[in-house]
Each structure stands twice: as structure tokens, then as C-alpha cells.
Design an enzyme around this catalytic site. Structure first.
Site, PDB file in Angstrom:
ATOM      1  N   GLU A   1       0.810  -1.218   0.000  1.00 43.84           N
ATOM      2  CA  GLU A   1       0.000   0.000   0.000  1.00 43.84           C
ATOM      3  C   GLU A   1       0.845   1.270   0.000  1.00 43.84           C
ATOM      4  O   GLU A   1       0.578   2.210  -0.727  1.00 43.84           O
ATOM      5  CB  GLU A   1      -0.930   0.025   1.230  1.00 43.84           C
ATOM      6  CG  GLU A   1      -2.135  -0.868   1.088  1.00 43.84           C
ATOM      7  CD  GLU A   1      -3.070  -0.778   2.286  1.00 43.84           C
ATOM      8  OE1 GLU A   1      -3.335   0.357   2.743  1.00 43.84           O
ATOM      9  OE2 GLU A   1      -3.516  -1.830   2.784  1.00 43.84           O
TER      10      GLU A   1
ATOM     11  N   ASP B   1      -2.293  -4.259   3.422  1.00 47.34           N
ATOM     12  CA  ASP B   1      -2.350  -4.464   4.869  1.00 47.34           C
ATOM     13  C   ASP B   1      -3.340  -5.564   5.267  1.00 47.34           C
ATOM     14  O   ASP B   1      -4.291  -5.855   4.548  1.00 47.34           O
ATOM     15  CB  ASP B   1      -2.756  -3.163   5.576  1.00 47.34           C
ATOM     16  CG  ASP B   1      -1.714  -2.077   5.385  1.00 47.34           C
ATOM     17  OD1 ASP B   1      -0.564  -2.411   5.020  1.00 47.34           O
ATOM     18  OD2 ASP B   1      -2.059  -0.895   5.595  1.00 47.34           O
TER      19      ASP B   1
ATOM     20  N   ASP C   1      -6.033  -5.973   7.007  1.00 52.66           N
ATOM     21  CA  ASP C   1      -7.283  -5.526   7.629  1.00 52.66           C
ATOM     22  C   ASP C   1      -8.355  -5.437   6.546  1.00 52.66           C
ATOM     23  O   ASP C   1      -8.106  -5.779   5.400  1.00 52.66           O
ATOM     24  CB  ASP C   1      -7.097  -4.200   8.376  1.00 52.66           C
ATOM     25  CG  ASP C   1      -6.616  -3.076   7.466  1.00 52.66           C
ATOM     26  OD1 ASP C   1      -6.706  -3.215   6.225  1.00 52.66           O
ATOM     27  OD2 ASP C   1      -6.135  -2.054   7.984  1.00 52.66           O
TER      28      ASP C   1
ATOM     29  N   GLU D   1      -9.823  -2.951   4.951  1.00 53.37           N
ATOM     30  CA  GLU D   1      -9.530  -2.111   3.798  1.00 53.37           C
ATOM     31  C   GLU D   1      -8.424  -2.723   2.952  1.00 53.37           C
ATOM     32  O   GLU D   1      -8.468  -2.669   1.724  1.00 53.37           O
ATOM     33  CB  GLU D   1      -9.148  -0.694   4.251  1.00 53.37           C
ATOM     34  CG  GLU D   1     -10.245   0.065   4.986  1.00 53.37           C
ATOM     35  CD  GLU D   1     -11.469   0.372   4.127  1.00 53.37           C
ATOM     36  OE1 GLU D   1     -11.324   0.576   2.908  1.00 53.37           O
ATOM     37  OE2 GLU D   1     -12.595   0.381   4.688  1.00 53.37           O
TER      38      GLU D   1
ATOM     39  N   TYR E   1       5.180   3.511  10.618  1.00 48.89           N
ATOM     40  CA  TYR E   1       3.995   4.099  10.027  1.00 48.89           C
ATOM     41  C   TYR E   1       3.140   4.853  11.057  1.00 48.89           C
ATOM     42  O   TYR E   1       2.946   4.379  12.171  1.00 48.89           O
ATOM     43  CB  TYR E   1       3.166   2.999   9.368  1.00 48.89           C
ATOM     44  CG  TYR E   1       2.201   3.558   8.389  1.00 48.89           C
ATOM     45  CD1 TYR E   1       2.675   4.288   7.301  1.00 48.89           C
ATOM     46  CD2 TYR E   1       0.840   3.410   8.551  1.00 48.89           C
ATOM     47  CE1 TYR E   1       1.805   4.840   6.413  1.00 48.89           C
ATOM     48  CE2 TYR E   1      -0.039   3.958   7.652  1.00 48.89           C
ATOM     49  CZ  TYR E   1       0.450   4.680   6.582  1.00 48.89           C
ATOM     50  OH  TYR E   1      -0.427   5.236   5.702  1.00 48.89           O
TER      51      TYR E   1
ATOM     52  N   ARG F   1      -0.135   6.004  10.836  1.00 54.96           N
ATOM     53  CA  ARG F   1      -1.591   5.823  10.939  1.00 54.96           C
ATOM     54  C   ARG F   1      -1.872   4.401  11.414  1.00 54.96           C
ATOM     55  O   ARG F   1      -1.896   3.461  10.629  1.00 54.96           O
ATOM     56  CB  ARG F   1      -2.257   6.101   9.589  1.00 54.96           C
ATOM     57  CG  ARG F   1      -2.245   7.577   9.224  1.00 54.96           C
ATOM     58  CD  ARG F   1      -3.018   7.854   7.968  1.00 54.96           C
ATOM     59  NE  ARG F   1      -2.220   7.561   6.797  1.00 54.96           N
ATOM     60  CZ  ARG F   1      -1.503   8.458   6.120  1.00 54.96           C
ATOM     61  NH1 ARG F   1      -1.485   9.716   6.517  1.00 54.96           N
ATOM     62  NH2 ARG F   1      -0.812   8.108   5.079  1.00 54.96           N
TER      63      ARG F   1
ATOM     64  N   HIS G   1      -0.819  -2.476  11.563  1.00 58.29           N
ATOM     65  CA  HIS G   1       0.553  -1.980  11.692  1.00 58.29           C
ATOM     66  C   HIS G   1       1.038  -2.124  13.119  1.00 58.29           C
ATOM     67  O   HIS G   1       0.295  -2.494  14.007  1.00 58.29           O
ATOM     68  CB  HIS G   1       0.612  -0.503  11.291  1.00 58.29           C
ATOM     69  CG  HIS G   1       0.149  -0.254   9.894  1.00 58.29           C
ATOM     70  ND1 HIS G   1      -1.117   0.199   9.593  1.00 58.29           N
ATOM     71  CD2 HIS G   1       0.779  -0.415   8.717  1.00 58.29           C
ATOM     72  CE1 HIS G   1      -1.248   0.309   8.288  1.00 58.29           C
ATOM     73  NE2 HIS G   1      -0.117  -0.050   7.719  1.00 58.29           N
TER      74      HIS G   1
END
Length: 780
Positions: free
Chosen positions: A8, A81, A83, A85, A285, A287, A330
DNA sequence: CAGTGAGCGAGCTTCCGCTTGACTT
């Protein structure tokens, strides 16, 4: 190319490529590559809510590039990632790039280490369609809510407004809190403080507070009088050991809170600086909702703490997230290299980095050991006691590097050592008094505390916290403001010998900085949504739908059915609201204009809050004037409202011309001889004097002359370099150089007139490898 | 570049979550 890996974030590609070697090329999707088309609903409601996806314009080129890479690759690894999304991103990639399932693998790693990545490659899986469907449900629901409610606001309240599952609840929190504050009744109470002397020569003074508080002046006076004949002795001395535990390492939300409290950064600023630190490779990271640290990080922290503070300070801790709806794709936010306590960078970056370092290191340090001592002092003729509390830090542990702030500003733990006393010991009263206090209303939200509240409610995600704040500010539902402290009379009693003396003093309190206040528009929109869309405004709405999304992810529910169950009643409500609700301008009758005898209203107009003289149903068109900043529908007085109609205002004459002040499209201005001069922020167009107007006109003229003078000096040729002219100039974005048709930015404070040829050449050659912003680049 | 607000009607606005570039004078 044998293998194409797609992640991503582009920040990760180089590192992963290094670990995987020459057979792998790593590219990034830069987040989602496609989404529901922006125009209109783009959901086929008749056809089982079939979404209409579209590659965004600014992603077109990237998708084409990935398409080319895919053609050349034998195997494609989708490494977005782990998750909801991320799974959807992998699926959208597979669909958009038309990947052959037999040559496509889905892999995940939540740590960028060689082992983790090699392990991932060795354990590929298929795309989890249940998880993808959960994301589709989330996406479709948000679109339905946002795109069906917003148009109702346009027709019933004001154009270009918006509503959404997250933003509308954020506004509600602020409106509700303001309401609580408005209804809050402050109570006054009295604290009694006394100072005693004792025999401990090293530490002979003891500050105490009475265990009881009083409500009335009479009670205070009676109590203080009773002390005149009293004697005092130590009733008890109790010491209790206490431990303090460090806070877990930062997530997005806790970083925003602490940067706000300790550094005074806005949420947007924190994220911008964190992004820079991430891009420079200083931190992981930024976020994330995870408090987890990788094994590698734990080992690094242990090393660093042992080296800097000694083994006694080490305590390895593994944290687990308790936040609702956390997806933990993350790590927590931490320095990539925990051996660096600081970095060499500009001040804001350095300070944010140090905060992140301290928090991460402290989270791996021992508890602080504290001894808390409480001394009770008995009064011979009463049952209340005077109490004194002290803390002694026996072992500082993590406090050596970091202490988490609270919103009340209680920032530090420090030793407060008490005198050594024995039970029964008689003490002398040095002085005693009582002062009036007032209970405080609940605090208004700051950007960061609002985000904390949203996070606690499970509303919003780390990537949207900052944009959500920006949205509600941009829509003018809320404003960020300061409040000056207000002066209040406080009653003070002092015991002087045999007398109780009453005095009064002025005390300032209640000052606020960067707090969120609802605007008129925010309150009216909130009221409208609360009346007609109660379920969506419920603080638990998100939590409830998240439960459904989890069921979809686990394969227990079908996403289209979940959406249908929500949409059918929701849409019915939309239709009814559109038909039955009246236009809601928040109008309030302020009074009657004594001149025209017409009604004066305050309301929301098409372009903001206005005052209106006359009714719209009358033959004559009503008069309108925009409200000033700080005025509101609820509080504006008739006098203030009528004063708004004094513009445009002729203030006098200058050089034989009439000077007129008014407010235009671009704010307040002075007009003379058909030229316009903007007023500064501190000038009030209703009050500004002729003198000040002349000053504004003259200073603008001067500034223009200066500009002319400078314009004549540029472009300025500094000299020749390899036969080509080196030229300096001043542009919209500061001083810059031009050389061989390319532009190079000069340092902010550099003087483009005196910069030497050598300096200029070194700037040009040093930026040859990394193109400066704004430098013309060769177009294909 | 220095309004508007009624009413007429065209055409526009809007969601949440992933992620960074655009790139000027």
C-alpha cells in the site's frame, strides 16, 4: 521480472526489495486504486446494491503502470495491509488489473523484517472474500448515508452542507457538550487550608487542607472561630507504597493527544510532521491503532535502556489493544532505530521525534515506585481533620524519561517530602484561612480530545481522524477559538489572632485556548438531524453496524442483506423527511426596528448567518446584512443587529475623494477613487476611523512602490557559469535561481541580490540529483 | 475580483477510508 509485489505505502518498497533480492520488484498502490464513482450515488439499488466502481483520475496513470508491470511478471503478490480495507485493496487490484488467479497470491506481514517477509512469501493464501464484502458493506453504507442525507440539508437548510456517519456524530458531541455547559449551574464552596509548625528542624512547615468543605459563609466563620480555642496533634501517619506504570507506545490518536498537550500542535500539523518523519525513515507508520511493538523493537529498546540507564530500568512489556473496532494492521508508532534519542532535523520534527522516542522507550521501562504518605491532624474540639499528602519517589523507573500528560494540565510527578512526625505530637498553628471556589463546567473539546472521544466510541479510523476535524471546520459546523479569562469575585476568610477577617479579591479563571465551539449552522444542522435521523446520530450507531460488518467478515451474514435491512427503513425516512419537514433556517425574532416598525430576525441565509428587517411574505423585499464574526443567532441583540445595517459607510475625505468602508466578497475594504484597499484582520469596518483608513491607503501605496522598485531589480544576473547566465529572481514562492531554463529554490532567508556566484552554483549542482519543488522537469 | 439573501430555475454541492503527489515563480 519474475515476481511483482504490490504493497500500500511507497515508503516500504525499497526496504522490502532489499530483503527479497533481485527476483522481486516491489511497487505500491498508494492506498485504494478505485472507489465508488464520485458523481451521484453509483450504487444500483434495484440490483441488490451493486456498487459501480471507478479508477479515480489521479490513479489512472499508476494503474496503467501496474498493468505494464503485471504483464512482465510471472507471479503477482498482493501484500496490502492485513485488515478490512487492505483486503479490499487486494481484491480491487485483482479485479482492475485482471490478474490471473493461478499466478496471484495474497500475502500479509505486519512487520517489515526479512524473516516476516520471507515467512509471508512462504505462506500465501487466497483473498478472503468475506472480509472484502465487509468492506463493501461499510463503503456502501457510508455512501448511502452521506449522499441521501446531504441533499436534504441543501434543500431544507443551506446549500453545500454535508452529513455523514462520522462527521455528524463529531458535531453532535460538540453541540451536546455546549448544551451541558449552558445548563451548568456553578456551585460555590469553601476550602479551608492551614499551615502548622513542628519539631522536625529540617522540614518544619506542614501545609494541609481540611477534610471537610463548607457551602456557606456562616459555616466557614463558625468553624474558623472554633479553632481559636483548639489545639492540634498528629492523629495518624500512614505510608503506602504505590506503583506507576508507563503508558503504551503511541497510536495515531494518542500521538495526536500528547502532541497537542505537550507541544501545542494541531492534529493536522502533528500528522504532517509525522508523515515527514516516516518518509525520512525515522519512525514507523503513523496511521495505526495498534500498541504492539515488534520483537525486534523490544530487543532494541532493551539494549538502549540497559546502555543508557542500567539493567534495573528494563522491563519488557507486550501491549494489546483494547479499543473498539481496532484492526491492528501496523505496529505502534515508534522510532525505527530506538538507539537514536534525537535526530538532526528542524525543531518541530525533532520535538515530535523525541516525544515518540520517549514514549516508546518508557513503555519498556520498569514501574516507578512511589511512597505516598498521608498525615491526619486532629482538632481538639472537632471531628474534622486537617490532611496533608506527600509523595516520595523511591525508584523513578520510566519517569526518568516520560510522563503522560492529562487534559487538566497536571503534568509532573515530583517528590513532595513531608516532615518526620510521631502520632500524638502537638503542632502549632501558623496560619489558617478559607477561600471560595466554584465548581467548573465540563471542558470543551479540543481537536485531540474530540478524537479521543470518537476513538472511544469506535467511530472513525486513524487515517480519518485529522480529515474529520478539517471537514467539520470547513463546513463551519464548529470553530476553533480562544476565550479570554473572566474576572470573578472570590471571598476569602483569614484567621488573625482571635479574629476572623473577611475580604474579597478578584480572580481570573476560565480561559480557553483552541477549543471547539458549535456555530449557528452546526447547531441548526445538528438539531435537524437529531429530529429526523435519530438512529444515525446515536453514539452507538457505528458500534452496531460494525457488529454486522464483523458478522459479514466471519461469513455469518450476507452483505447485501445487511445493507437492505438498513436501507429500506432509512430510505422511507428520507422520503418522508423531504416531504414533511419544513425549511429550517434557525430563525429567531430579535425585536422590532423602531424606524420602520418591521420585525427584525436573525437566521441562517444562503451564505451564512444574517439579520433580516421585514418579513419575506410582505410585498416589499426585506433588507439583509451579514452577521459579524462572534455574533450568533441566539445571542445577538436588537441594537447589534441594527448596527449591521450601517455599511457601506462614508468615513470622510482624503485628497478630495470620498472614502467609503464596506464588506465585499473578499472581506472588509476601504474604497477611494474606485480603488480598493483591504482592511486588516484587527480593523472593524463598523468602527474604523478616517485616520486609520488613510494609513491603510498610504501603506498599500508604499508597499506597491517597493514592489515596483524590486521588480526593476529583477531578474538579476549573478554571473556566468560554464558560459550560461545564472539569474536570481523573486517569485510567488520566494527567491529562486534560473539556470539553463531550470529553476532552483533559494533558502528562505537568502538575499537574491547579494548571493554569490559560488553559492548559486553549489545550490544548482547539489539539487541536480534531487529535483527541487517547482523546478521545471523534462516532459515526456 | 469588492455579493448575495424574495422568487423564478438551471447547475452545483455531499460520504468514509486507504494512500501520496501535484509543482508553480
Amino acid at each position: 521480472m519474475k515476481n511483482l509485489v504490490i504493497v500500500e505505502s511507497p515508503g516500504k518498497t525499497k526496504t522490502i526489495e532489499k530483503f527479497l533480492g533481485a527476483d522481486y520488484t516491489v511497487k505500491s498502490s498508494r492506498g485504494h486504486i478505485r472507489d465508488l464513482a464520485k458523481k451521484e450515488m453509483s450504487i444500483d439499488i434495484e440490483n441488490q446494491y451493486e456498487p459501480e466502481y471507478q479508477v479515480a483520475d489521479d490513479k489512472r496513470e499508476l494503474v496503467n503502470e501496474l498493468q505494464r508491470d503485471v504483464k512482465n511478471a510471472e507471479v503477482v503478490w498482493l501484500a496490502s495491509d492485513e485488515d478490512r480495507e487492505g483486503e479490499a485493496i487486494a481484491w480491487h487490484l485483482r479485479e482492475t488489473l485482471k490478474l490471473d488467479p493461478s499466478k496471484t497470491h495474497r500475502i500479509v506481514f505486519n512487520e517489515i523484517t526479512e524473516n516476516a517477509i520471507r515467512y509471508a512469501i512462504a505462506h500465501p493464501r487466497d483473498i478472503n472474500m468475506n472480509l472484502v464484502d465487509a468492506q463493501q458493506a461499510r463503503r456502501v453504507l457510508d455512501r448511502l448515508v452521506g449522499y441521501e442525507i446531504s441533499p436534504i440539508l441543501w434543500s431544507k437548510i443551506k446549500p453545500a452542507l454535508s452529513a455523514g456517519r462520522v462527521q455528524s456524530v463529531a458535531v453532535r458531541l460538540i453541540v451536546d457538550r455546549e448544551e451541558e455547559i449552558k445548563n451548568f449551574v456553578s456551585q460555590s464552596f469553601y476550602k479551608v487550608n492551614a499551615t502548622f509548625s513542628c519539631n522536625d528542624t529540617a522540614n518544619s512547615i506542614l501545609d494541609t487542607e481540611l477534610s471537610n468543605r463548607f457551602e456557606t459563609e456562616d459555616e466557614v466563620v463558625a468553624f474558623l472561630r472554633s479553632l481559636i480555642s483548639a489545639s492540634f496533634s498528629v492523629k495518624s501517619v500512614e505510608s503506602k507504597p504505590r506503583r506507576r506504570t508507563p503508558a503504551p507506545p503511541f497510536t495515531t490518536s494518542t500521538l495526536q493527544q500528547e502532541a497537542s498537550r505537550k507541544l501545542g500542535f494541531s492534529v493536522a500539523r502533528t500528522m504532517q510532521i509525522a508523515q515527514q518523519l516516516y518518509e525520512e525513515g525515522y519512525i514507523t507508520y503513523m496511521r495505526t491503532d495498534s500498541v504492539n511493538l515488534s520483537e525486534m523493537a523490544l530487543a532494541m529498546a532493551k539494549d538502549e535502556i540497559t546502555k543508557s540507564f542500567g539493567e534495573k530500568y528494563v522491563k519488557t512489556r507486550r501491549y494489546h489493544t483494547k479499543i473498539k473496532g481496532a484492526q491492528e494492521a501496523h505496529e505502534a508508532i515508534r522510532p525505527t532505530n530506538l538507539g537514536n534519542a534525537t535526530i538532526n532535523a528542524e525543531s518541530a520534527q525533532r520535538r515530535l521525534y523525541e516525544l515518540i522516542w520517549k514514549r516508546a522507550i518508557a513503555s519498556q521501562m520498569s514501574d516507578a515506585e512511589i511512597e505516598k504518605t498521608t498525615i491526619d491532624i486532629a482538632i481538639s474540639n472537632g471531628s474534622d481533620t486537617f490532611v496533608c499528602e506527600g509523595e516520595q519517589i523511591l525508584f523513578d523507573g520510566f519517569l526518568k524519561v516520560y510522563y503522560e500528560s492529562t487534559d487538566d494540565g497536571d503534568d509532573d510527578v515530583h517528590s513532595h517530602i513531608l516532615p518526620k512526625l510521631n502520632v500524638g505530637e502537638v503542632l502549632g498553628l501558623v496560619d489558617c484561612g478559607s477561600s471560595q471556589h466554584f465548581t467548573q463546567h465540563p471542558p470543551r473539546y479540543t481537536e485531540a480530545s474530540l478524537i479521543k472521544k470518537l476513538e472511544d466510541l469506535g467511530i472513525g479510523r486513524p487515517s480519518t481522524y485529522s480529515p474529520t476535524i478539517s471537514t467539520i471546520l470547513k463546513r463551519e459546523y464548529v470553530i476553533k477559538e480562544d476565550r479570554e479569562p473572566v474576572s470573578q469575585t472570590v471571598v476569602v476568610f483569614t484567621l488573625k489572632g482571635d479574629e476572623v477577617i473577611r475580604t474579597e479579591k478578584q480572580e481570573k479563571s476560565g480561559s480557553e485556548k483552541d477549543k471547539l465551539f458549535p456555530t449557528d449552522i452546526g447547531s441548526v444542522v445538528n438539531g435537524f438531524l437529531m429530529e429526523h435521523f435519530t438512529d444515525i446520530m446515536d453514539y452507538n450507531f457505528t458500534a452496531a453496524v460494525e457488529k454486522d460488518f464483523d458478522d459479514i467478515a466471519e461469513g455469518k451474514k450476507e452483505w447485501r442483506k445487511v445493507i437492505d435491512k438498513f436501507y429500506v427503513p432509512f430510505h422511507k425516512n428520507i422520503r418522508q423527511t423531504q416531504q414533511n419537514s419544513h425549511r429550517n433556517s434557525g430563525s429567531r425574532l430579535v425585536g422590532v426596528d423602531p424606524k420602520s416598525k418591521k420585525n427584525v430576525y436573525a437566521k441562517i441565509g444562503r451564505y451564512g448567518t444574517v439579520v433580516q428587517i421585514g418579513d419575506t411574505s410582505n410585498e416589499e423585499k426585506p433588507l439583509f446584512a451579514s452577521m459579524k464574526k462572534g455574533q450568533s443567532i441566539d445571542t445577538i441583540t436588537l441594537e447589534e443587529a441594527l448596527a449591521l445595517f450601517t455599511l457601506p459607510r462614508t468615513v470622510g475625505e482624503y485628497e478630495g475623494n470620498e472614502i467609503v468602508v464596506s464588506i465585499g466578497k473578499f472581506g472588509p475594504y476601504v474604497r477611494m477613487d474606485s480603488k480598493f484597499y483591504s482592511l486588516s484582520k484587527t480593523d472593524d469596518p463598523y468602527e474604523v476611523t478616517l485616520e486609520r483608513c488613510i494609513e491603510i491607503i498610504d501603506s498599500k501605496r508604499l508597499a506597491e512602490e517597493e514592489k515596483e522598485r524590486l521588480r526593476a531589480l529583477f531578474p538579476h544576473e549573478i554571473g556566468l557559469h560554464e558560459g550560461e547566465a545564472v539569474v536570481s529572481n523573486i517569485g510567488r514562492y520566494g527567491p529562486y535561481l534560473t539556470y539553463k531554463g531550470s529553476n532552483y529554490r533559494l533558502p528562505k532567508n537568502a538575499d537574491p541580490l547579494t548571493v554569490s556566484l559560488e553559492e548559486a552554483v553549489s545550490i544548482i549542482s547539489s539539487s541536480a540529483d534531487k529535483p527541487a519543488r517547482g523546478r521545471k522537469t523534462s516532459k515526456k
